[in-house]
Write a protein that holds these residues in place. Sequence first.
Motif, PDB file in Angstrom:
ATOM      1  N   PRO A 121       0.824  -1.216   0.000  1.00 57.54           N
ATOM      2  CA  PRO A 121       0.000   0.000   0.000  1.00 57.54           C
ATOM      3  C   PRO A 121       0.857   1.264   0.000  1.00 57.54           C
ATOM      4  O   PRO A 121       0.561   2.210  -0.730  1.00 57.54           O
ATOM      5  N   ASN A 122       1.927   1.301   0.765  1.00 53.47           N
ATOM      6  CA  ASN A 122       2.752   2.507   0.817  1.00 53.47           C
ATOM      7  C   ASN A 122       3.460   2.793  -0.496  1.00 53.47           C
ATOM      8  O   ASN A 122       3.527   3.932  -0.944  1.00 53.47           O
ATOM      9  N   TYR A 123       3.992   1.743  -1.103  1.00 55.13           N
ATOM     10  CA  TYR A 123       4.691   1.901  -2.375  1.00 55.13           C
ATOM     11  C   TYR A 123       3.748   2.539  -3.394  1.00 55.13           C
ATOM     12  O   TYR A 123       4.097   3.475  -4.114  1.00 55.13           O
ATOM     13  N   THR A 124       2.518   2.040  -3.433  1.00 52.63           N
ATOM     14  CA  THR A 124       1.532   2.526  -4.395  1.00 52.63           C
ATOM     15  C   THR A 124       1.123   3.960  -4.084  1.00 52.63           C
ATOM     16  O   THR A 124       1.060   4.816  -4.963  1.00 52.63           O
ATOM     17  N   MET A 125       0.851   4.213  -2.816  1.00 49.86           N
ATOM     18  CA  MET A 125       0.406   5.550  -2.417  1.00 49.86           C
ATOM     19  C   MET A 125       1.498   6.582  -2.718  1.00 49.86           C
ATOM     20  O   MET A 125       1.207   7.705  -3.137  1.00 49.86           O
ATOM     21  N   GLU A 126       2.742   6.171  -2.529  1.00 50.12           N
ATOM     22  CA  GLU A 126       3.875   7.052  -2.813  1.00 50.12           C
ATOM     23  C   GLU A 126       3.892   7.464  -4.296  1.00 50.12           C
ATOM     24  O   GLU A 126       4.094   8.632  -4.635  1.00 50.12           O
ATOM     25  N   LEU A 127       3.636   6.480  -5.172  1.00 52.66           N
ATOM     26  CA  LEU A 127       3.613   6.770  -6.606  1.00 52.66           C
ATOM     27  C   LEU A 127       2.458   7.707  -6.965  1.00 52.66           C
ATOM     28  O   LEU A 127       2.587   8.599  -7.803  1.00 52.66           O
ATOM     29  N   ILE A 128       1.341   7.496  -6.321  1.00 50.21           N
ATOM     30  CA  ILE A 128       0.188   8.359  -6.582  1.00 50.21           C
ATOM     31  C   ILE A 128       0.505   9.787  -6.132  1.00 50.21           C
ATOM     32  O   ILE A 128       0.237  10.760  -6.838  1.00 50.21           O
ATOM     33  N   TYR A 129       1.113   9.886  -4.961  1.00 53.26           N
ATOM     34  CA  TYR A 129       1.489  11.205  -4.455  1.00 53.26           C
ATOM     35  C   TYR A 129       2.459  11.900  -5.422  1.00 53.26           C
ATOM     36  O   TYR A 129       2.290  13.070  -5.769  1.00 53.26           O
ATOM     37  N   GLU A 130       3.437  11.152  -5.874  1.00 52.85           N
ATOM     38  CA  GLU A 130       4.443  11.678  -6.801  1.00 52.85           C
ATOM     39  C   GLU A 130       3.776  12.227  -8.075  1.00 52.85           C
ATOM     40  O   GLU A 130       4.115  13.306  -8.560  1.00 52.85           O
ATOM     41  N   THR A 131       2.805  11.470  -8.584  1.00 60.58           N
ATOM     42  CA  THR A 131       2.102  11.890  -9.799  1.00 60.58           C
ATOM     43  C   THR A 131       1.374  13.208  -9.570  1.00 60.58           C
ATOM     44  O   THR A 131       1.479  14.156 -10.358  1.00 60.58           O
ATOM     45  N   LEU A 132       0.631  13.276  -8.476  1.00 51.89           N
ATOM     46  CA  LEU A 132      -0.127  14.497  -8.189  1.00 51.89           C
ATOM     47  C   LEU A 132       0.792  15.680  -7.967  1.00 51.89           C
ATOM     48  O   LEU A 132       0.520  16.797  -8.401  1.00 51.89           O
ATOM     49  N   SER A 133       1.890  15.395  -7.304  1.00 47.04           N
ATOM     50  CA  SER A 133       2.808  16.469  -7.010  1.00 47.04           C
ATOM     51  C   SER A 133       3.378  17.053  -8.301  1.00 47.04           C
ATOM     52  O   SER A 133       3.491  18.267  -8.461  1.00 47.04           O
ATOM     53  N   ARG A 134       3.705  16.200  -9.252  1.00 47.08           N
ATOM     54  CA  ARG A 134       4.217  16.713 -10.533  1.00 47.08           C
ATOM     55  C   ARG A 134       3.151  17.491 -11.288  1.00 47.08           C
ATOM     56  O   ARG A 134       3.413  18.525 -11.889  1.00 47.08           O
ATOM     57  N   LEU A 135       1.936  16.958 -11.261  1.00 51.52           N
ATOM     58  CA  LEU A 135       0.858  17.637 -11.983  1.00 51.52           C
ATOM     59  C   LEU A 135       0.658  19.046 -11.430  1.00 51.52           C
ATOM     60  O   LEU A 135       0.577  20.019 -12.178  1.00 51.52           O
ATOM     61  N   ARG A 136       0.582  19.125 -10.127  1.00 51.84           N
ATOM     62  CA  ARG A 136       0.293  20.429  -9.503  1.00 51.84           C
ATOM     63  C   ARG A 136       1.494  21.369  -9.575  1.00 51.84           C
ATOM     64  O   ARG A 136       1.340  22.549  -9.873  1.00 51.84           O
ATOM     65  N   ASN A 137       2.680  20.841  -9.306  1.00 56.91           N
ATOM     66  CA  ASN A 137       3.815  21.743  -9.136  1.00 56.91           C
ATOM     67  C   ASN A 137       4.635  21.953 -10.397  1.00 56.91           C
ATOM     68  O   ASN A 137       5.087  23.058 -10.657  1.00 56.91           O
ATOM     69  N   VAL A 138       4.833  20.910 -11.191  1.00 57.86           N
ATOM     70  CA  VAL A 138       5.616  21.071 -12.410  1.00 57.86           C
ATOM     71  C   VAL A 138       4.733  21.583 -13.544  1.00 57.86           C
ATOM     72  O   VAL A 138       5.052  22.537 -14.225  1.00 57.86           O
TER      73      VAL A 138
END
Lengths: 440, 267
Positions: A121-138
């Motif tokens: 669960p953590n590995y997956t959630m981390e990837l989801i977070y990473e995706t959102l973070s790029r969308l919003r910030n980059v």
Amino acid sequence: MRIQQNMTLMEKLSILSTAAKYDVACTSSGVDRSGNKKGIGNSVAPGCCHSFSADGRCISLLKILFTNECIFNCAYCQNNCHSDVPRTAFTPDEVCTLTMEFYRRNYIEGLFLSSGIMISPNYTMELIYETLSRLRNVHQFNGYIHVKAIPGADPLLVEKTGYLADRMSVNLELPTSDSLKKLAPCKSRSTILKPMRQIQNGITVNKNELTVYKKAPRFVPAGQSTQMIIGATPEHDYQIMSVAESLYQKFQLKRVFYSAFVNVTGNTNLPMLPGGPPLLREHRLYQADWLLRYYHFKVDELLSEERPDFNVFLDPKCDWALRHLENFPVEIRTADYYTLLRVPGIGAKSAQRIVKARKNGTLDFSDLKKIGVVLKRALYFITCSGRMMYPTKLNEDYICRQLMSDRNMVPKDIREEGYRQLSLFDTTAEFPALQQAGSR
Amino acid sequence: MYLFICEDSPDGILTGVYDAWSYKIANHIKTHDEIGLLSAEPYSRRLFCEYIPVTVSSEKAAKVRHTICKNLGAEFYEEILNATLASDSCGKNQMDKADAIYKTIVIALSSPDGAKVLNYLNEPCIHRVFTLSRAAFNESHHLTGFVRFTELENGVLFSVIHPKNNALPHLAEHFTDRFPMENFIIYDENRKIAAIHSAGKNFMLADASDLNQSLLRQYSEKEEAFQKLWLAFFENIAIKARINSKLQAQNVPKRFWKDMTELKDRL
Ligand code: SF4
């Protein structure tokens, strides 16, 4: 891992959108946010449909799984670890590209990112977070994002993600913990309710912060939702609606979605439903859900232990009115808003319009029609200046027959499927696995 | 009876309201009942009626707009504006659009209830404004979702629409807010007008009768690939056990399909 390497973006999208389609929530509602003059995107609270797929459902968001790889074994899900399907995963950048390019072309209102559970669960959630973070910030993406909280993931990750998303959801999947135990043994009520509670608390705390400091980052501003599968397990409508009611009250959910079960895994422990998914039942549940959220009804008014299922032939409001004829007819000139709301054929908008328009003089039946009242239904339950539209008896059987002769009682699209739905509604439908288990 | 014939546009109708109102005062006409507005040249002229043509004037329209906003509020103006954008054919044998708008404004300005008169749906002209405005609003709301952009060679996003009502002003505003840093054009082919937006600026509405059509077919390099990805997504997201083309056509009426990437080949 069975993930296939070197797939094209097209192949990945095909697999990961196909795998996401049984999640019914696709609304982009709940948050008003104007453009910020530099990035891209805004959001409107009522939401917006961008297209409708061949099954007639709204397409609002790019609804995909991050990966369909999964270590869990939920019986109803085609991504479960036992099923033999091609597996793949996006990279965060691929999800960003699809979202941005689809959004610019106005194909979508935003992203709905869910996922199977890859590695943990953590590995997956981390990837989801990473995706959102790029969308919003980059990419400076300011459009709508709905994201799943993975049951069992670290609360810190869930929290970080919540600051980037508009809506979060944790699916309840099945109405009772018994059913959950049988069909989704890796999940439990507590792994589902824990993140749900966390998100609820996060929203409350954030609301307080926002009253103190307007520019505080917003946490899940469009609220959270959940989904239950209908017809895979033997719960009655009464149980399902009571669960929904307590989710609204105790977890302050924005929406509960109901998903008519489709047997995609061919699992023989699950009902086969030869007539297709129980769409009419799903429709009645949505109608009842509407009555809870906008019409001030309580589940106990609509259903009971003795009458645990909705009448398929009538919408829940007509059904309720027929069993409470002592409350009718109501007088349009004087009835208050809440009383008007309970009249079949009068919706929330028409009730508001009536209350406002009658200040300018009396309304007659033709005025009501203009206002949007469905007279065909309402006429048995209302008077205008003391008169009914036609002389009619307030008799349950009589009105019931009249209302049922209204073909629109069953929505056009379901009706045209030839009523195949109706036979499904007898509650003797087969639930082999659970019946066996229950008799043990 | 004095009938003012105005152009069927927001400024045209608001100018009509201005002219009619000042005509009434200048000529000491007793009641507004003797005055009517027409948003199109009538099929046949009636006897004992004086027909007065209205020349569009953006100053006069601005004055009326100002009066409405000041005395009746922005929401009331929004309702009137939406009604002016509606196609008059929204209902047969109905009161003329411009006339209904004029009468509604007259009622609101003379009633102590002001903008609240919009709730009095048992008043025929107000009901008419309500229906027109709702039709225009609903269509442009639908279009905010149904509009499709294609990326041209020069990076400009281009869209064609064929709405019943004049949805362009609303759409231009919506997409300017949504895509502040994009260059885009939305072209209403029925009315031959376009909304043009360049990055970082506000949009303009312009006459587009001489739009260079060939330029619009030169797509960017990536365009086709993203269209294909979208088509694949669109196909895959439907649940086969629930296929229901009637419901689909009910939710996205077929008249929109020809301008939508994923539906145009299914007509
Ligand atoms: S957790 Fe269960 S429902 Fe979710 S993808 Fe895995 S098997 Fe499917």
